[in-house]
Write a protein that holds these residues in place. Structure first.
Motif, PDB file in Angstrom:
ATOM      1  N   LYS A   1      16.922  68.475  40.666  1.00  0.00           N
ATOM      2  CA  LYS A   1      17.888  69.562  40.521  1.00  0.00           C
ATOM      3  C   LYS A   1      17.914  70.231  39.163  1.00  0.00           C
TER       4      LYS A   1
ATOM      5  N   ARG B   1      20.041  80.077  44.568  1.00  0.00           N
ATOM      6  CA  ARG B   1      19.697  81.306  43.844  1.00  0.00           C
ATOM      7  C   ARG B   1      18.189  81.489  43.780  1.00  0.00           C
TER       8      ARG B   1
ATOM      9  N   GLN C   1      19.710  76.037  40.305  1.00  0.00           N
ATOM     10  CA  GLN C   1      20.440  76.543  41.471  1.00  0.00           C
ATOM     11  C   GLN C   1      19.435  76.869  42.576  1.00  0.00           C
TER      12      GLN C   1
ATOM     13  N   SER D   1      22.400  76.615  35.542  1.00  0.00           N
ATOM     14  CA  SER D   1      23.577  76.631  34.696  1.00  0.00           C
ATOM     15  C   SER D   1      23.745  75.235  34.141  1.00  0.00           C
TER      16      SER D   1
END
Lengths: 508, 340, 343
Positions: free
Chosen positions: C208, A378, A375, A370
């Motif tokens: 990330k 997920r 994530q 996102s």
């Protein structure tokens, strides 16, 4: 010794004799106690379906593989090569698919490479040049020894490589599908070369899927099937293509195809006139919920069709997927809803040094993010979901893809495609190197996907595979779709083999 | 399908001709431009006369190091390998040579000892690349740093280079090798560069080494299958480059009358530049020693000639631009080749 | 116990181990700490908190450059142009900001306000990144050759603008603000804080974000990444632009700190940035390495060089020490990974 057997005496006359040659892979016997002889100064052809064991035999002959058991002998002397170079020194030259000529050198320099006469590192004149030039002239006089190899065509480069093998004293030259990249005229020229070789005391072992070539060129033929030797006999005694094909097939191919319900006539993919360096005017359509197979032998152009649809290779012609124009790159194809399981799993499909969970989302990686932030949780969920759904046998989603078996690796690649929400799957050799259990699981999965309305194309060189699962099968040969057959009815296997080995078909 | 009996089109022949001879045309062009340009802004040249004897001698004298290096470097790049440490190897050799000379070692032993140092430096590169299997770029970056570091360490603290002073004096002969004209007003350093270049041309055309270098760079698999010891070939080439770097260091050191541990800085770039300019493919296999030599002449004429047209601080910009252009054109030429 | 059970247990054990990357990073971090302790024993007065701080603050520029260089290496590409860009952007910023009414050529510039001068300098830096990207991606020239060329191109432009020396007069009063601003009431300067921020952001991006993930994929297997729908070319373009902008910022901050645009500034910084990446375990072949590793690589290099000068070695030792450090690092990593995979 006195007790020289009849066999041994006989063997001295033979260019190559093979006795009880066997090669085992874990769980598979690729070559099973094969014995046959190759006469001197003949063109000896080796035929068989994909997986019959031909290429394993070739690898053992060239020293790339060591036999599990059995023996080989050249003119009666034991022959146990441990490398291609070793094989060369024993007089067995090989014309590989990948050419081993140096483009930047001249023809003559290539012919003498590694054999130069020299004094203190300086090249000195010797009879070597004269000899190799004579060899070259004898087999193909039109090639200028002074020309740079980069200026030659693929066919001419092959001839240079053959000439090098011949002039380095090879008594046997193995040619594995040498005509795959040649035009008709070039094939004729190559055949001339091969005949002249044979007449100059060289034995040629010729492997080809193209049966016409076998009949045109060969003296003797050995037929292989399922790793076993079926027959070795003079081609003159073979009663045309039908007999050869019968020996290659030998039995009814068992397949458990169950006709699936009627498929609505809604073509999702329409291809017209696809043409590139290998493909010639390929046209077909695929309906949603349909499983379509492309069957052909090595070099028939299956992979090229898949890659062209996927936008990975350039091609002319029209491709229409659900009203969208052709994809210019794999990225666009995926966005349009097409996913590819590539031919080479380990180098093209997987990131072997990444964990399973990192592999699965790659084709649709933004779905797990996102605002660009990934994530992790997920990703783990998704990975667990697919590991469960596809039955990937692993004790952890953190395991490197490298450490999985072939079947499980392929399931990871399939997971990638499924996660990309593709409406159409292009599966190139989906079960190559996959064990039997995983194979049937993959087939079940493919049927499920089709039943859910996805269009599926399978590009395979295993006849059992396409007949076991596909609703329609396109037979390919020489870059063209030669025929289309509907599965489920009486399938005429000899007819199929005839078409894919160049026996012509009813062109649509 | 291509037909070998078909005669090449005029366009193809022109392309071929340009590909084979462009480097000479460029050299002529550079010389013509510099000869007609207004050169009187710089005291090195007599008014408007690039082709004066004095000027030509000057250019050839300062060019000796790169002319020495270009040939061996070409062969190494043909084999598909690279040596980024040549500049540092040259600096280290210059320092060693000056150090020996200033401490009273006569010319010949000092010269030979320095060449031996070059052999060692090249062998270290070969060892790292072939035996320890470190990527050529990284291996020679390591030795770039190492050789330069040793050169700096050999020079006393507080002094920038090995030179006369502190009780030691450079011997009188030190300058001669790089400056004093012996034939046609040109010094030994230049003639050694010519000899080295001839040797490299012979190595390329008349020896196994040149052929094996091309095979190693062009199709390593084919080379190995033909029984060629590619590892040995590459090590020999690294050693040759090391020797030539040492000779270049001696030339530079003698020309400048000092052993400067920074004197070879940037030489690896110049070497890559002249070799690419000469048409050597960075993918390996292809290239000519003679063309690199001409490429070196072009670059040196340009850089020296340029000093008369624009200030010295334009030099880095011009060399950088030339490197990019050479790389780009090199690429375009080789791509056209593989497409046709 | 059956063979399978043993094999299963061994696999399970392997799974619990660190990933190769974490393993190498911890190795590098451990080496950094060990080296620091060793230096503390050998060098009098080395073991001080201020020294630890200095190791980082004295190297903010190279560490910042190392971020872009590390990302590119992970994607399988070199960037040796960063040192040249540092010089270029600094020189451009000064030139643009200098008032137009200088007494001579080197003291008159474009008279832009400081902020605009810096933005324009940054655009200049970015254009070098664009040249890198164009040559590497569109023309497929090996990145080592391209970035050696642009290294000279960038520095060459800087030398022309400064006529081979520097520009340091006739600057607006606020030009030196950014580079000399101290933060949080300590002596730590803004560039150091920016570097720290950059490291945190870079680690976040690397670990990330999709962007970081794609960088690894391209380096690990460019063929598979293209077939998996990754636009390799576009990503590498972004990386070169990013690296150039980072180098541009570093150059501008240095110019601000010294209130001068010096054409030889940043010499060999590209080399140091590469060295610390290699020391930090970044693989030259791509697909492996981390910004944290690079950071510890910088600490190792700083410890080695500063301890060496503390050990009364002359600064001339730095090149030799760097060479030895990189050599040991590469051999150790190869050895450690090979053992790990064999075990």
């Amino acid at each position: 010794m006195i007790v020289q057997t009849a066999f041994a005496a006989n063997a001295q006359e033979k260019a190559l004799s093979i006795r009880d040659l066997t090669k085992d892979y874990p769980g598979v016997r690729a070559v099973d106690a094969v014995s046959f002889d190759i006469d001197r100064n003949t063109v000896h052809c080796l035929v068989g379906e994909n997986g019959a064991g031909k290429s394993t035999i070739v690898k053992m002959l060239t020293g790339a593989l060591a036999p599990t058991s059995g023996s080989m002998a050249i003119l009666g002397r034991t022959y146990e090569p441990d490398s291609t170079q070793d094989a060369r020194e024993s007089g067995v030259g090989t014309l590989f698919q990948e050419l081993h000529v140096v483009d930047q050198l001249t023809v003559l320099e290539n012919l003498t490479l590694g054999m130069e006469a020299s004094r203190f590192g300086f090249l000195v004149k010797s009879d070597l040049e004269g000899r190799v030039v004579k060899t070259l002239a004898a087999i193909e006089p039109t090639i200028d020894p002074k020309a740079r190899v980069s200026s030659l065509s693929v066919a001419q480069k092959q001839i240079v490589e053959i000439a090098r093998a011949a002039s380095s004293g090879a008594s046997i030259i193995i040619m594995d599908e040498p005509t795959a990249a040649l035009s008709e005229r070039e094939v004729e020229r190559l055949f001339g070369v091969i005949r002249r070789l044979r007449d100059s005391d060289v034995t040629v072992i010729y492997i080809s899927h193209k049966l016409d070539e076998i009949f045109e060129l060969g003296d003797n033929v050995t037929v292989m099937r399922d790793g076993k030797h079926i027959a070795t006999k003079p081609l003159a005694d073979v009663n045309g293509r039908p007999e050869l094909i019968e020996m290659m097939v030998g039995r009814a191919i068992t397949h458990d195809y169950e006709p699936r319900g009627d498929i609505a006539d809604n073509p999702v993919l329409t291809v017209k006139g696809l043409t590139n360096h290998l493909l010639k005017d390929v046209s077909f359509h695929v309906k949603g919920g349909e499983i379509v197979g492309f069957y052909g032998l090595v070099g028939a152009g299956k992979t090229e069709v898949a890659r062209a649809i996927y936008g990975a290779d350039k091609a002319d012609g029209q491709i229409d997927f659900k009203g969208r124009k052709r994809a210019a790159s794999p990225k666009e194809a995926i966005a349009a809803g097409i996913a590819l399981v590539p031919e080479e799993r380990r180098t093209q499909g997987l990131f072997t040094e990444l964990a399973i969970r990192r592999n699965i989302p790659i084709m649709n990686i933004r779905k797990l993010a996102s605002f660009g932030v990934f994530q992790d949780e997920r990703e783990k969920e998704v990975a667990r979901e697919y590991v469960g759904k596809l039955g990937i046998a692993t004790n952890s989603i953190e395991k490197y893809a490298e450490k999985l078996s072939g079947g499980n690796q392929q399931k990871v690649v399939l997971s990638k495609c499924l996660f990309a929400d593709a409406d159409m799957l292009l599966l190139d050799e989906p079960t190559r190197g996959v064990d039997v259990g995983a194979k049937s699981e993959i087939y079940d999965l493919i049927r499920d996907l089709a039943n859910n309305g996805r269009a599926i194309c399978i590009f395979s060189s295993e006849l059992e595979e396409v007949l076991g699962i596909c609703d329609r099968v396109f037979l390919m040969y020489d870059g063209r779709i030669q025929a289309e057959i509907k599965n489920g009815t009486e399938v005429d296997i000899p007819h199929i083999l005839n078409v894919v080995t160049g026996g012509g078909g009813e062109n649509k | 399908m291509t037909d070998l009996t078909q005669s090449p089109q005029f366009g193809d022949r022109l392309k071929r001709f340009l590909k084979d001879y462009y480097i000479y045309l460029v050299l002529i062009l550079v010389v013509v431009v510099l000869s007609t340009a207004n050169l009187d802004k710089f005291p090195l040249f007599e008014r408007g006369n690039f082709l004066s004897e004095r000027n030509i001698i000057n250019i050839l004298r300062v060019s000796a190091p790169i002319l020495t290096l270009a040939g061996a470097f070409t062969l190494l790049m043909i084999s598909g390998y690279i040596d980024l440490s040549v500049g540092s190897a040259m600096s280290l050799s210059a320092v060693v040579y000056a150090l020996l000379a200033i401490n009273g070692v006569p010319f010949v032993p000092a010269f030979l000892a320095t060449v031996l140092v070059g052999v060692l430096l090249g062998a270290i590169n070969g060892f790292l690349v072939i035996r320890l299997k470190i990527t050529p770029v990284i291996a020679t970056l390591i030795t770039l740093s190492l050789y330069k570091g040793i050169a700096l360490l050999l020079v006393e603290d507080g002094v920038s280079a090995i030179k006369s002073g502190g009780g030691l004096k450079m011997p009188g002969w030190f300058n001669d090798y790089g400056r004093d004209g012996v034939f046609f007003g040109l010094p030994w350093a230049f003639w050694v560069a010519i000899l080295v270049t001839i040797a490299m041309i012979v190595a390329q055309d008349r020896m196994k080494l040149g052929k094996y270098a091309a095979a190693t760079g062009g199709n390593p698999m084919a080379a190995k299958l033909s029984g060629i010891d590619t590892a040995r070939t590459v090590i020999i080439l690294y050693v040759l480059v090391g020797i030539c770097a040492a000779l270049a260091g001696i030339a530079r050191s003698s020309f400048m009358s000092l052993g400067d541990p920074l004197s070879g800085d940037g030489m690896e770039l110049t070497a890559i530049l002249v070799v690419l300019l000469g048409g050597t493919a960075f993918s390996g296999g292809e290239g000519r020693v003679l063309k690199s030599f001409i490429g070196a002449l072009i670059i040196m004429s340009l850089t020296v000639g340029m000093l008369t047209l624009v200030p010295a601080y334009f030099q880095t910009l011009v060399v950088g631009t030339a490197l990019l252009l050479a790389a780009a054109s090199n690429h375009l030429v080789s791509r056209k080749d593989s497409e046709s | 116990m059956t063979d399978q059970a043993v094999a299963g247990r061994r696999l399970a054990k392997q799974d619990n181990r660190l990933s190769d990357e974490m393993f190498i990073t911890s190795l590098v971090a451990g080496a950094a700490v060990a080296l620091f302790l060793l230096a503390s024993i050998l060098v009098p007065n080395f073991f001080q908190f201020q020294n630890v701080v200095n190791l980082v603050t004295n190297n903010w520029a190279v560490i910042s450059l190392g971020v872009g260089v590390t990302f590119l290496l992970v994607s399988g590409n070199f960037d040796l142009s960063v040192g040249g860009i540092v010089a270029l952007s600094g020189v451009l910023a000064v030139w643009f900001a200098q008032a137009t009414d200088g007494a001579n050529a080197l003291s008159s510039g474009w008279g832009m306000p400081t902020w605009l001068a810096m933005v324009c300098a940054l655009i200049g830096a970015m254009s070098i990144g664009a040249v890198n990207a164009a040559f590497v991606v569109a023309l497929r020239v090996p990145s080592i050759i391209v970035t050696l060329g642009t290294m000279m191109l960038a520095r060459g432009i800087a030398q022309v603008v400064t006529q081979g020396s520097q520009r340091n007069t006739n600057l607006p009063a606020d030009f030196g603000t950014l580079g000399n601003m101290t933060m949080f009431g300590t002596s730590i300067k803004l560039p150091v804080v920016l570097m720290a921020t950059l490291i945190f952001v870079a680690v976040f991006v690397e670990r990330k974000t999709v962007f970081g993930r794609l960088t690894y994929l391209i380096g690990a297997n460019p063929v598979a990444s293209r077939l998996s729908g990754v636009d390799n070319a576009r990503h590498v373009v972004k990386l070169y632009l990013f690296s150039a902008v980072m180098a541009g910022v570093v150059g501008i901050l240095l110019a601000s700190e010294f209130k001068s645009g010096f054409s030889n500034r940043g010499t060999l910084m590209e080399f140091d940035a590469l060295v610390i990446s290699l020391l930090g375990g970044v693989a030259i072949a791509g697909g492996f390495g981390s910004v944290i590793g690079m950071f510890f690589g910088a600490i190792i290099l700083a410890t080695v060089t500063s301890a060496a000068t503390g050990l009364v070695l002359s600064p001339d030792w730095q090149f030799t020490l760097k060479a030895i450090a990189v050599f040991i690092a590469i051999m150790a990593q190869t050895w450690a990974l090979a053992r790990r995979h064999a075990g």
